[in-house]
Design a protein around this motif. Structure first.
Motif, PDB file in Angstrom:
ATOM      1  N   ASP A 101      -4.729   5.983  23.792  1.00 25.60           N
ATOM      2  CA  ASP A 101      -5.952   6.422  23.098  1.00 25.60           C
ATOM      3  C   ASP A 101      -7.181   6.097  23.942  1.00 25.60           C
ATOM      4  O   ASP A 101      -8.082   6.940  24.103  1.00 25.60           O
ATOM      5  N   CYS A 102      -7.226   4.892  24.473  1.00 25.76           N
ATOM      6  CA  CYS A 102      -8.375   4.473  25.278  1.00 25.76           C
ATOM      7  C   CYS A 102      -8.494   5.314  26.546  1.00 25.76           C
ATOM      8  O   CYS A 102      -9.608   5.641  26.984  1.00 25.76           O
ATOM      9  N   GLU A 103      -7.363   5.675  27.128  1.00 21.64           N
ATOM     10  CA  GLU A 103      -7.384   6.499  28.340  1.00 21.64           C
ATOM     11  C   GLU A 103      -7.941   7.887  28.048  1.00 21.64           C
ATOM     12  O   GLU A 103      -8.722   8.435  28.834  1.00 21.64           O
ATOM     13  N   VAL A 104      -7.537   8.461  26.921  1.00 22.65           N
ATOM     14  CA  VAL A 104      -8.038   9.790  26.537  1.00 22.65           C
ATOM     15  C   VAL A 104      -9.550   9.756  26.352  1.00 22.65           C
ATOM     16  O   VAL A 104     -10.280  10.623  26.849  1.00 22.65           O
ATOM     17  N   VAL A 105     -10.040   8.748  25.621  1.00 27.05           N
ATOM     18  CA  VAL A 105     -11.475   8.640  25.370  1.00 27.05           C
ATOM     19  C   VAL A 105     -12.226   8.347  26.661  1.00 27.05           C
ATOM     20  O   VAL A 105     -13.308   8.891  26.899  1.00 27.05           O
ATOM     21  N   THR A 106     -11.657   7.514  27.519  1.00 27.27           N
ATOM     22  CA  THR A 106     -12.308   7.189  28.791  1.00 27.27           C
ATOM     23  C   THR A 106     -12.520   8.436  29.640  1.00 27.27           C
ATOM     24  O   THR A 106     -13.617   8.664  30.176  1.00 27.27           O
ATOM     25  N   ARG A 107     -11.485   9.253  29.789  1.00 26.89           N
ATOM     26  CA  ARG A 107     -11.601  10.471  30.602  1.00 26.89           C
ATOM     27  C   ARG A 107     -12.672  11.406  30.053  1.00 26.89           C
ATOM     28  O   ARG A 107     -13.489  11.941  30.818  1.00 26.89           O
ATOM     29  N   GLN A 108     -12.691  11.585  28.739  1.00 29.49           N
ATOM     30  CA  GLN A 108     -13.654  12.510  28.145  1.00 29.49           C
ATOM     31  C   GLN A 108     -15.077  11.957  28.237  1.00 29.49           C
ATOM     32  O   GLN A 108     -16.028  12.703  28.471  1.00 29.49           O
ATOM     33  N   LEU A 109     -15.204  10.641  28.059  1.00 37.21           N
ATOM     34  CA  LEU A 109     -16.531  10.033  28.157  1.00 37.21           C
ATOM     35  C   LEU A 109     -17.066  10.088  29.586  1.00 37.21           C
ATOM     36  O   LEU A 109     -18.259  10.328  29.797  1.00 37.21           O
ATOM     37  N   GLN A 110     -16.210   9.868  30.556  1.00 36.93           N
ATOM     38  CA  GLN A 110     -16.649   9.935  31.954  1.00 36.93           C
ATOM     39  C   GLN A 110     -17.223  11.313  32.271  1.00 36.93           C
ATOM     40  O   GLN A 110     -18.257  11.431  32.938  1.00 36.93           O
ATOM     41  N   PHE A 111     -16.555  12.334  31.769  1.00 33.69           N
ATOM     42  CA  PHE A 111     -17.040  13.698  31.984  1.00 33.69           C
ATOM     43  C   PHE A 111     -18.366  13.920  31.270  1.00 33.69           C
ATOM     44  O   PHE A 111     -19.325  14.439  31.857  1.00 33.69           O
ATOM     45  N   ALA A 112     -18.436  13.529  29.992  1.00 36.41           N
ATOM     46  CA  ALA A 112     -19.651  13.758  29.203  1.00 36.41           C
ATOM     47  C   ALA A 112     -20.839  12.979  29.768  1.00 36.41           C
ATOM     48  O   ALA A 112     -21.964  13.499  29.827  1.00 36.41           O
ATOM     49  N   LEU A 113     -20.608  11.749  30.190  1.00 32.45           N
ATOM     50  CA  LEU A 113     -21.693  10.927  30.731  1.00 32.45           C
ATOM     51  C   LEU A 113     -22.163  11.431  32.091  1.00 32.45           C
ATOM     52  O   LEU A 113     -23.343  11.344  32.426  1.00 32.45           O
ATOM     53  N   GLU A 114     -21.241  11.987  32.875  1.00 35.95           N
ATOM     54  CA  GLU A 114     -21.627  12.566  34.169  1.00 35.95           C
ATOM     55  C   GLU A 114     -22.498  13.797  33.968  1.00 35.95           C
ATOM     56  O   GLU A 114     -23.514  13.967  34.653  1.00 35.95           O
ATOM     57  N   VAL A 115     -22.112  14.624  33.012  1.00 36.30           N
ATOM     58  CA  VAL A 115     -22.909  15.813  32.710  1.00 36.30           C
ATOM     59  C   VAL A 115     -24.305  15.425  32.235  1.00 36.30           C
ATOM     60  O   VAL A 115     -25.307  16.059  32.586  1.00 36.30           O
ATOM     61  N   ASP A 116     -24.373  14.353  31.431  1.00 32.78           N
ATOM     62  CA  ASP A 116     -25.657  13.913  30.878  1.00 32.78           C
ATOM     63  C   ASP A 116     -26.480  13.110  31.889  1.00 32.78           C
ATOM     64  O   ASP A 116     -27.659  12.850  31.662  1.00 32.78           O
TER      65      ASP A 116
END
Length: 204
Positions: free
Chosen positions: A69-84
């Motif tokens: 679960d943490c890995e899934v959220v980490t990958r998605q957050l890394q993408f979202a934070l990079e975009v932002d």
């Protein structure tokens, strides 16, 4: 978009609850997640309305957060934070620890009966009535609903500290329980007290 908003939208979009966001030294961004929780009456109502559809989702509310679960959220957050364009050096996603932050009434309802640490925004002042220091802001005790006000209260007993193996007199009368009522607007934070229970703890 604000950092908190980006993280919250991403976490909620993946089906998790956002418990806490912390910034630490060295650019560490720590995000705590959990599975959504429903009160018993909410689950019963939903199952009655659509048992075959809702039942699997209800059962998942008791699943602990896994490494996957943490890995899934980490990958998605890394993408979202990079975009932002968020400014951070390292991202850490984890499940709540034994000092879990309680954010809202639903969290307080979920952990009713547990021992919590309550930190007030402002000292209790004149409300102490001579039993508690007027400058006191921190309290540890059992979390309970305050039925008269519809809010919450922390209940504790100021027992004297004893040395290991010290016997207690049969004539000893424990001090009376004390209670402090509070609302979420009045507290800086409410956390589960970091007490290790070696006998296990029921899922909440």
């Amino acid at each position: 978009m604000a950092l908190q908003q980006v993280i919250e939208q991403t976490v909620l979009g993946l089906g998790f609850d956002l418990v806490e966001v912390e910034r630490s030294a060295g650019g560490l961004l720590r995000v705590t997640i959990d599975h959504p929780w429903q009160a018993e009456q909410e689950r019963v109502g939903e199952i009655s309305a659509a048992e075959s559809v809702v039942a699997p989702a209800v059962a998942s509310a008791y699943r602990p957060v896994t490494v996957e679960d943490c890995e899934v959220v980490t990958r998605q957050l890394q993408f979202a934070l990079e975009v932002d364009g968020a400014d951070y050096a390292r991202l850490e996603v984890s499940s709540p620890g034994i000092d879990r932050l309680l954010r809202d009434d639903k969290d307080l309802q979920r952990f009713t009966g547990e021992i919590v640490d309550v930190t007030l925004k402002v000292a209790i002042g004149a409300a102490a009535q001579g039993q508690v220091s007027a400058s006191r802001k921190k309290f540890r005790g059992e979390l309970m609903p305050a039925e008269e006000t519809g809010g919450w209260q922390v209940v504790w007993v100021d027992e004297p500290q004893r040395k290991p193996g010290q016997k207690v007199s049969k004539k000893y009368v424990p001090p009376p329980a004390q209670a402090l009522g509070f609302t979420l607007d009045e507290v800086k934070e409410v956390r589960l007290a970091p007490i290790v229970n070696f006998k296990g703890q029921s899922a909440k």
